[in-house]
Design a protein around this motif. Structure first.
Motif, PDB file in Angstrom:
ATOM      1  N   PHE A  80       1.253  -0.938   0.302  1.00  0.00           N
ATOM      2  CA  PHE A  80       0.279  -0.246   0.116  1.00  0.00           C
ATOM      3  C   PHE A  80       0.971   0.973   0.050  1.00  0.00           C
ATOM      4  CE2 PHE A  80      -3.148  -3.285   1.248  1.00  0.00           C
ATOM      5  CZ  PHE A  80      -4.388  -2.729   1.359  1.00  0.00           C
ATOM      6  N   MET A 134      -9.223  -9.575  -3.912  1.00  0.00           N
ATOM      7  CA  MET A 134      -9.545  -8.403  -4.014  1.00  0.00           C
ATOM      8  C   MET A 134     -11.312  -8.046  -2.816  1.00  0.00           C
ATOM      9  SD  MET A 134      -8.936  -5.331  -4.202  1.00  0.00           S
ATOM     10  CE  MET A 134      -8.223  -5.521  -5.664  1.00  0.00           C
ATOM     11  N   MET A 137      -9.949  -7.188   0.608  1.00  0.00           N
ATOM     12  CA  MET A 137      -9.813  -6.716   0.909  1.00  0.00           C
ATOM     13  C   MET A 137     -10.615  -5.519   0.771  1.00  0.00           C
ATOM     14  SD  MET A 137      -5.909  -6.203  -1.261  1.00  0.00           S
ATOM     15  CE  MET A 137      -5.901  -4.472  -1.250  1.00  0.00           C
ATOM     16  N   GLY A 141     -11.561  -3.003   4.475  1.00  0.00           N
ATOM     17  CA  GLY A 141     -11.330  -1.881   3.926  1.00  0.00           C
ATOM     18  C   GLY A 141     -12.746  -0.803   4.260  1.00  0.00           C
ATOM     19  N   TRP A 162      -4.750   0.975   9.813  1.00  0.00           N
ATOM     20  CA  TRP A 162      -4.537  -0.437   9.358  1.00  0.00           C
ATOM     21  C   TRP A 162      -4.020  -0.901  10.404  1.00  0.00           C
ATOM     22  CZ3 TRP A 162      -3.868  -0.375   4.797  1.00  0.00           C
ATOM     23  CH2 TRP A 162      -4.148   1.177   4.071  1.00  0.00           C
ATOM     24  N   TRP A 165      -7.487  -2.594   9.648  1.00  0.00           N
ATOM     25  CA  TRP A 165      -7.753  -3.504   8.610  1.00  0.00           C
ATOM     26  C   TRP A 165      -7.406  -4.677   8.130  1.00  0.00           C
ATOM     27  CZ3 TRP A 165      -4.682  -5.292   4.935  1.00  0.00           C
ATOM     28  CH2 TRP A 165      -5.268  -5.579   3.601  1.00  0.00           C
ATOM     29  N   THR A 166      -5.955  -4.594   9.222  1.00  0.00           N
ATOM     30  CA  THR A 166      -5.034  -6.314   8.809  1.00  0.00           C
ATOM     31  C   THR A 166      -6.009  -7.358   9.788  1.00  0.00           C
ATOM     32  OG1 THR A 166      -3.457  -4.589   8.569  1.00  0.00           O
ATOM     33  CG2 THR A 166      -2.896  -7.415   9.581  1.00  0.00           C
ATOM     34  N   LYS A 169      -9.153  -7.645   7.772  1.00  0.00           N
ATOM     35  CA  LYS A 169      -9.177  -8.858   7.063  1.00  0.00           C
ATOM     36  C   LYS A 169      -8.830 -10.385   6.636  1.00  0.00           C
ATOM     37  CE  LYS A 169      -5.884  -9.448   2.653  1.00  0.00           C
ATOM     38  NZ  LYS A 169      -5.036  -9.748   2.416  1.00  0.00           N
TER      39      LYS A 169
END
Length: 178
Positions: A80, A134, A137, A141, A162, A165-166, A169
């Protein structure tokens, strides 16, 4: 008070390439709509970019996810950049209830807002995400961005984008079918 249960906070698949995710936001609906249409407010939870509220108009969204965290924040995941932009085009608009636009060249995003008492049900439908990688993600997101929107709209501290998000995911990898 956001009374969507923790289970309901996760996005669900409405089809193999269609993610739907919802949040209850503080009202009134015009206030929630402003967090979608005003570039400065939208940049606090998603991406900046001026949107002309007219079907057929093109616009560009620019993400700077490092700036979505209150405090120092964790480093962004590998792959990213500090900034990412995406070309979009307005497909439908019905203020303050609906905005639909293209997401690049192969996907679409629809935002639906519905009053529920003194709150607003804010629904995102992202369609056309064919690859599972995708989809993971995008799911993480939108989830992280909506949590950031909820914090921004209630005056609460925004979570570390972040890190969330991690974590999300990995959670969506467990939840979504392979």
């Amino acid at each position: 008070m956001n009374d969507i249960s923790m289970q309901d906070r996760y996005g669900t698949l409405a089809g193999p390439t269609v993610l739907v995710i919802k949040r209850l936001l503080p009202g009134p609906i015009e206030r929630a709509w402003s967090y979608l249409m005003d570039s400065d407010l939208r940049s606090r939870w998603l991406a900046s970019g001026e949107i002309t509220p007219e079907v057929g108009t093109s616009f560009e969204l620019t993400w700077r996810n490092d700036s979505l965290t209150d405090g120092p924040g964790s480093p962004r995941p590998e792959g990213f950049g500090a900034e990412h932009s995406l070309a979009c085009r307005v497909l439908a608009i019905d203020p303050p209830r609906r905005l639909a636009f293209t997401w690049g060249t192969s996907a679409e995003v629809v935002f639906d807002l519905k009053e529920q008492g003194n709150q607003v049900l804010f629904t995102i439908t992202h369609s056309g995400v064919a690859e599972r990688a995708m989809l993971l993600m995008v799911s993480a997101g939108w989830h992280a961005h909506l949590d950031t929107l909820l914090a921004a709209s209630t005056g609460s501290p925004r979570p570390d984008f972040w890190t969330e998000w991690t974590r999300l995911k990995a959670e969506y990898d467990r939840r979504l079918p392979t």
